[in-house]
Design an enzyme around this catalytic site. Sequence first.
Site, PDB file in Angstrom:
ATOM      1  CG  ASP A  89      -2.625   0.268   1.541  1.00 54.28           C
ATOM      2  OD1 ASP A  89      -2.404  -0.188  -0.021  1.00 54.28           O
ATOM      3  OD2 ASP A  89      -3.320   0.630   2.258  1.00 54.28           O
ATOM      4  CG  ASN A 148       3.375   8.677   7.016  1.00 50.46           C
ATOM      5  OD1 ASN A 148       2.863   8.788   7.608  1.00 50.46           O
ATOM      6  ND2 ASN A 148       4.576   9.504   7.616  1.00 50.46           N
ATOM      7  CE  LYS A 171     -10.477  10.372   6.307  1.00 52.81           C
ATOM      8  NZ  LYS A 171      -9.755  10.018   5.345  1.00 52.81           N
ATOM      9  CB  SER A 173      -4.024   8.073   4.223  1.00 56.91           C
ATOM     10  OG  SER A 173      -4.393   8.709   2.843  1.00 56.91           O
ATOM     11  CD  GLU A 245       0.864  14.124  17.043  1.00 55.62           C
ATOM     12  OE1 GLU A 245       1.490  14.313  16.816  1.00 55.62           O
ATOM     13  OE2 GLU A 245       0.871  13.344  18.571  1.00 55.62           O
ATOM     14  CB  CYS A 279       5.570  13.787  10.323  1.00 56.67           C
ATOM     15  SG  CYS A 279       5.630  12.512  12.016  1.00 56.67           S
ATOM     16  CD  GLU A 461      -0.866  10.446  18.078  1.00 53.03           C
ATOM     17  OE1 GLU A 461      -0.130   9.977  17.417  1.00 53.03           O
ATOM     18  OE2 GLU A 461      -2.601  10.123  17.498  1.00 53.03           O
TER      19      GLU A 461
HETATM   20  P1  NAD Z   1      -3.588  15.388   4.393  1.00 52.24           P
HETATM   21  O1  NAD Z   1      -3.405  16.267   5.527  1.00 52.24           O
HETATM   22  O2  NAD Z   1      -3.478  15.278   3.281  1.00 52.24           O
HETATM   23  O3  NAD Z   1      -4.225  13.563   4.560  1.00 52.24           O
HETATM   24  C1  NAD Z   1      -4.333  13.354   5.995  1.00 52.24           C
HETATM   25  C2  NAD Z   1      -5.872  12.725   6.451  1.00 52.24           C
HETATM   26  O4  NAD Z   1      -7.065  14.201   6.666  1.00 52.24           O
HETATM   27  C3  NAD Z   1      -6.327  12.269   5.318  1.00 52.24           C
HETATM   28  O5  NAD Z   1      -7.024  10.666   5.810  1.00 52.24           O
HETATM   29  C4  NAD Z   1      -7.374  13.160   4.836  1.00 52.24           C
HETATM   30  O6  NAD Z   1      -8.115  12.227   3.846  1.00 52.24           O
HETATM   31  C5  NAD Z   1      -7.475  13.220   5.504  1.00 52.24           C
HETATM   32  N1  NAD Z   1      -8.555  15.366   5.520  1.00 52.24           N
HETATM   33  C6  NAD Z   1      -8.144  15.935   4.049  1.00 52.24           C
HETATM   34  N2  NAD Z   1      -8.556  16.884   4.262  1.00 52.24           N
HETATM   35  C7  NAD Z   1      -9.591  16.601   5.536  1.00 52.24           C
HETATM   36  C8  NAD Z   1     -10.578  17.908   6.201  1.00 52.24           C
HETATM   37  N3  NAD Z   1     -10.549  18.805   5.072  1.00 52.24           N
HETATM   38  N4  NAD Z   1     -11.104  17.360   7.092  1.00 52.24           N
HETATM   39  C9  NAD Z   1     -10.507  15.981   7.166  1.00 52.24           C
HETATM   40  N5  NAD Z   1     -10.025  15.303   7.113  1.00 52.24           N
HETATM   41  C10 NAD Z   1      -8.963  15.341   5.574  1.00 52.24           C
HETATM   42  O7  NAD Z   1      -1.938  14.311   4.674  1.00 52.24           O
HETATM   43  P2  NAD Z   1      -1.185  13.200   4.250  1.00 52.24           P
HETATM   44  O8  NAD Z   1      -0.598  13.799   2.551  1.00 52.24           O
HETATM   45  O9  NAD Z   1      -2.202  11.604   3.869  1.00 52.24           O
HETATM   46  O10 NAD Z   1       0.105  12.864   4.849  1.00 52.24           O
HETATM   47  C11 NAD Z   1       1.685  14.084   5.062  1.00 52.24           C
HETATM   48  C12 NAD Z   1       1.186  14.656   6.233  1.00 52.24           C
HETATM   49  O11 NAD Z   1       0.385  14.108   7.043  1.00 52.24           O
HETATM   50  C13 NAD Z   1       2.241  15.568   6.170  1.00 52.24           C
HETATM   51  O12 NAD Z   1       2.722  16.738   6.173  1.00 52.24           O
HETATM   52  C14 NAD Z   1       2.980  14.670   7.470  1.00 52.24           C
HETATM   53  O13 NAD Z   1       3.622  15.357   7.790  1.00 52.24           O
HETATM   54  C15 NAD Z   1       2.093  14.251   8.737  1.00 52.24           C
HETATM   55  N6  NAD Z   1       2.331  13.190   9.027  1.00 52.24           N
HETATM   56  C16 NAD Z   1       1.819  14.003  10.683  1.00 52.24           C
HETATM   57  C17 NAD Z   1       2.562  12.967  12.016  1.00 52.24           C
HETATM   58  C18 NAD Z   1       2.570  13.425  12.654  1.00 52.24           C
HETATM   59  O14 NAD Z   1       2.387  13.001  13.994  1.00 52.24           O
HETATM   60  N7  NAD Z   1       2.871  14.521  13.280  1.00 52.24           N
HETATM   61  C19 NAD Z   1       2.556  11.620  11.389  1.00 52.24           C
HETATM   62  C20 NAD Z   1       2.540  11.457  10.236  1.00 52.24           C
HETATM   63  C21 NAD Z   1       2.248  12.496   8.887  1.00 52.24           C
END
Ligand code: NAD
Length: 487
Positions: A89, A148, A171, A173, A245, A279, A461
Amino acid sequence: MAYTQFIDGALTTGSAKESWVNYNPANNNVLGEVCQATEEEIDAAICSAEKAFRVWKNKTGAERGRVLLKTAEILRLRLEKIASLETQDVGKPISESLAVDVSSAADALEYFGGIAATIHGDFFDLKNAFGYTRPEPLGICAGIGAWNYPIQIAAWKAAPALACGNSMIFKPSEFTPATALELAKAFIEAGAPAGLFNVVQGDGRVGAMLTNHPQIAKVSLTGSVSTGKKIFAGAANQLKKVTLELGGKSPLIIFEDADIHNAVSAAMLANFYTQGEVCSNGTRVFVQRKIFDSFLKQLKERTEKIRLGDPTDPDTQMGAVISKAHLEKVIRFIDSGKSAGATLLTGGFRPEKDFKGRDITAGNFLTPAIFTDCEDSMEICKEEIFGPVLSILTFDTEEEVIERANNTDYGLAAGVFTNDIKRGHRVIHELQAGTCWINNYNITPVELPFGGYKQSGLGRENSFAAIQHYTQLKSVYVELGNVESPY
Ligand code: NAD
């Protein structure tokens, strides 16, 4: 195969109005069809989570803990299957999903399963009265994940939520629908009531439906800063609790007295693990000028030996980035670095063959990139790239590097390499970041809180600190005498 919802203890049968194809990042072969949850399915998930919550909140901590521990055991028994789904995946090497992803999920379930029975309030002696507090669950919590670390993120959210007596609708990704379903199955097999952990598939619209639903008490997101802001705004309408996060552009500072071999290892781990899609990555590597040449020589040599290729091969050290669109975004950042005047020392191109000579042109592969001659103001040094791109910045003094490291809206993580114990602590204490390391990087044991300062997030967390984010405190005053009244 169809990735459907997991509601009330079972997979739904995929009568989705809308669906999309899920691709394997390593070859862009079709893995299956993901079914976007409908409003009716969200309502069914809420209804079942509410039913489960009523049962679950009345269990003792020890009873809840047993279910979490059993779930961890099931995950560990299915390590190879779940790791292989994760690799398909996400595109990350199987060596990583076997060593880290599944066991980190199990660690969280074991930790919170273990402390569930110890969650307690306080007692206050008030002479002719006494008081006590009860940490009570919030209700139905929504978990929303990034792509990720899918199983790890699902478990890092579910374990504390459930240990505290909540139910959860998760939910994943839209890019990684698979392994949250494996976690949901494991909970049921471990004896959780149906509906305690439901999974709904979908993109941001489903996430927004959960955020805005009046019966959801709390939203915990792992995702980008921009999504975090939207969720925070949505949750504010109903004054819901949030854990956010989010992303980062973290500094890794290497002083001239550091052990160079260890510092290079850390810089590589901080930029190339999971294809750089982490992240907390230390993407701004500050190197003290005196050791710049020796650090760079070793970093370049070792980076060029990274075994990039087929993620299912146990010898592979770096896989494919999540999607074609994300690959293009990372390449745009590399182009931006070059046009801003930084020097691309190595990598940053799409390879045709992997380390065993196999054709990998169909996958989203990118060789690990190192930029030198960087300046703090360059886009590559300011924006989160979320790909295998490392930028090196040189510095002279401690004061200077602290100021430059803190000059960002992000504050997720930071690292310092030095053999001077006093300097190590002194510098870490000045850095505006929630998760820090001295002489290592990106180690996240479940015992330590994980989370960000500034725009990298809210809440924590892991660790006991997560408990307060999944409970609300009730104060109870108990009178032992008469009611004193002026009336
Ligand atoms: P993203 O913000 O695009 O999506 C994250 C999740 O939010 C997905 O499930 C998406 O469907 C959902 N989402 C999108 N728009 C939304 C809305 N308006 N309302 C509710 N949910 C919504 O991020 P991504 O591309 O999946 O992941 C990468 C990002 O995640 C990077 O910025 C990374 O740094 C961050 N990240 C942070 C941590 C941490 O623990 N701090 C860990 C892993 C990834």
